[in-house]
Motif scaffolding. Structure first.
Motif, PDB file in Angstrom:
ATOM      1  N   LEU A 148       0.837  -1.210   0.000  1.00 55.31           N
ATOM      2  CA  LEU A 148       0.000   0.000   0.000  1.00 55.31           C
ATOM      3  C   LEU A 148       0.870   1.259   0.000  1.00 55.31           C
ATOM      4  CD1 LEU A 148      -2.700  -1.187   2.551  1.00 55.31           C
ATOM      5  CD2 LEU A 148      -3.199  -0.355   0.270  1.00 55.31           C
ATOM      6  N   HIS A 149       2.003   1.168   0.651  1.00 53.70           N
ATOM      7  CA  HIS A 149       2.915   2.317   0.683  1.00 53.70           C
ATOM      8  C   HIS A 149       3.531   2.523  -0.704  1.00 53.70           C
ATOM      9  CE1 HIS A 149       5.305   5.299   2.782  1.00 53.70           C
ATOM     10  NE2 HIS A 149       6.341   4.879   2.054  1.00 53.70           N
ATOM     11  N   ALA A 150       3.975   1.403  -1.323  1.00 53.22           N
ATOM     12  CA  ALA A 150       4.579   1.508  -2.659  1.00 53.22           C
ATOM     13  C   ALA A 150       3.544   2.032  -3.655  1.00 53.22           C
ATOM     14  CB  ALA A 150       5.095   0.142  -3.100  1.00 53.22           C
ATOM     15  N   GLN A 151       2.300   1.559  -3.533  1.00 57.41           N
ATOM     16  CA  GLN A 151       1.243   2.022  -4.449  1.00 57.41           C
ATOM     17  C   GLN A 151       0.939   3.494  -4.196  1.00 57.41           C
ATOM     18  OE1 GLN A 151      -2.044   2.990  -3.857  1.00 57.41           O
ATOM     19  NE2 GLN A 151      -2.855   2.850  -5.961  1.00 57.41           N
ATOM     20  N   GLY A 152       1.066   3.925  -2.946  1.00 58.02           N
ATOM     21  CA  GLY A 152       0.891   5.347  -2.633  1.00 58.02           C
ATOM     22  C   GLY A 152      -0.246   5.640  -1.680  1.00 58.02           C
ATOM     23  N   VAL A 153      -1.262   4.768  -1.661  1.00 53.67           N
ATOM     24  CA  VAL A 153      -2.464   5.038  -0.860  1.00 53.67           C
ATOM     25  C   VAL A 153      -2.121   5.229   0.621  1.00 53.67           C
ATOM     26  CG1 VAL A 153      -4.507   3.864   0.087  1.00 53.67           C
ATOM     27  CG2 VAL A 153      -4.230   4.056  -2.347  1.00 53.67           C
TER      28      VAL A 153
END
Ligand SMILES: N[C@@H](CCC(=O)N[C@@H](CS)C(=O)NCC(=O)O)C(=O)O
Length: 246
Positions: A148-153
């Motif tokens: 989720l962090h890598a995706q940005g959310v």
């Protein structure tokens, strides 16, 4: 016979806790594709390290979307048959919104939101013995947080994350309007994709601002119920066929 590998239905209120597993199984049922279901607990058994995947003619194929492309190519399975080119493009965009954005907000609400994590943890990992019951869920939560962090959310505040989800739901509700299905009176892939996500937001006994936002759209709730009935009815029909054939 196609073999569908999915997570088991371990979360009450949804046919599958994974929206992608729910999507593929619903699509197979609605298209009348004969298949057998194999339950997997470990996504790394799949060719892409994720669930669902299928086995067909000795080949293992991963990713719900790529699987459906392949079934269309090989078997002519096409729930979007009958749509014109503009509708097909709209169906494509609805699926991408639900699967590439709303799905992340759903994942956040389950895996990161402290209000829901204990219930999710019990449903998905409750059968494990100590020390796996401690190691596996916390490792899984850590890797979902990293994704989720890598995706940005996950970089946004909870209020921002749930607001993004609520806006996606409003857009879906406006597109659906008063119709039974997104493109009229027959379900297409857009309906399958939306159902698989919405039944996972609305169905389980997990409270979140995302669920509240979904419940605020009567037409989306009715759509989820309508698709849920079709999903269940198709399974019964398949069972009866099998019984008669035996
Ligand atoms: N784009 C994939 C997404 C599948 C997916 O994200 N599956 C999740 C379960 S909902 C998974 O297996 N995650 C395990 C992991 O990422 O390690 C599809 O459409 O099948």
């Amino acid at each position: 016979m196609i073999r569908l590998h999915t997570f088991p239905a371990s979360l009450k209120g949804t046919p599958n806790p994974s929206q992608f597993c729910a999507k593929l199984e619903t699509a197979l049922r609605l298209a009348g594709v004969q298949h057998e279901v194999w339950y997997e607990m470990d996504p790394s058994n799949g060719p892409k390290g994720k669930l669902p995947f299928i086995e067909m003619e000795g080949e293992r194929i991963g990713d719900s979307t790529l699987i459906l492309y392949r079934l269309k190519e090989k078997l002519g399975v096409d729930l979007d048959r009958g749509l014109d080119e503009t509708e097909k493009a709209q169906s494509h965009m609805i699926q991408r919104l639900v699967e590439e954005r709303l799905s992340w907000v759903l994942a956040y609400s389950r895996w990161i939101d402290d209000a829901n994590w204990p219930v999710v943890r019990r449903a998905l990992f409750g059968g494990m013995r100590f020390p796996l019951s401690v190691i596996v869920p916390s490792g899984a939560r850590k890797s979902v947080r990293a994704a989720l962090h890598a995706q940005g959310v996950e970089r946004h505040s909870p209020e921002e994350i749930y607001d993004l989800g609520a806006r996606d739901l409003s857009a879906l509700s406006i597109l659906l309007g008063e119709k039974d299905f997104f493109f009229g009176d027959k379900p297409t892939l857009a309906d399958v994709s939306v159902f698989a996500c919405l039944v996972n937001i609305i169905g389980p006994d997990l409270a979140s601002p995302l669920k509240e936002a979904a419940l605020g759209h009567d037409n989306l709730v009715r759509h989820t119920e309508r698709m849920g009935e079709l999903h269940a009815a198709k399974r019964q029909r398949r069972k009866i066929e099998l019984t008669l054939a035996a």
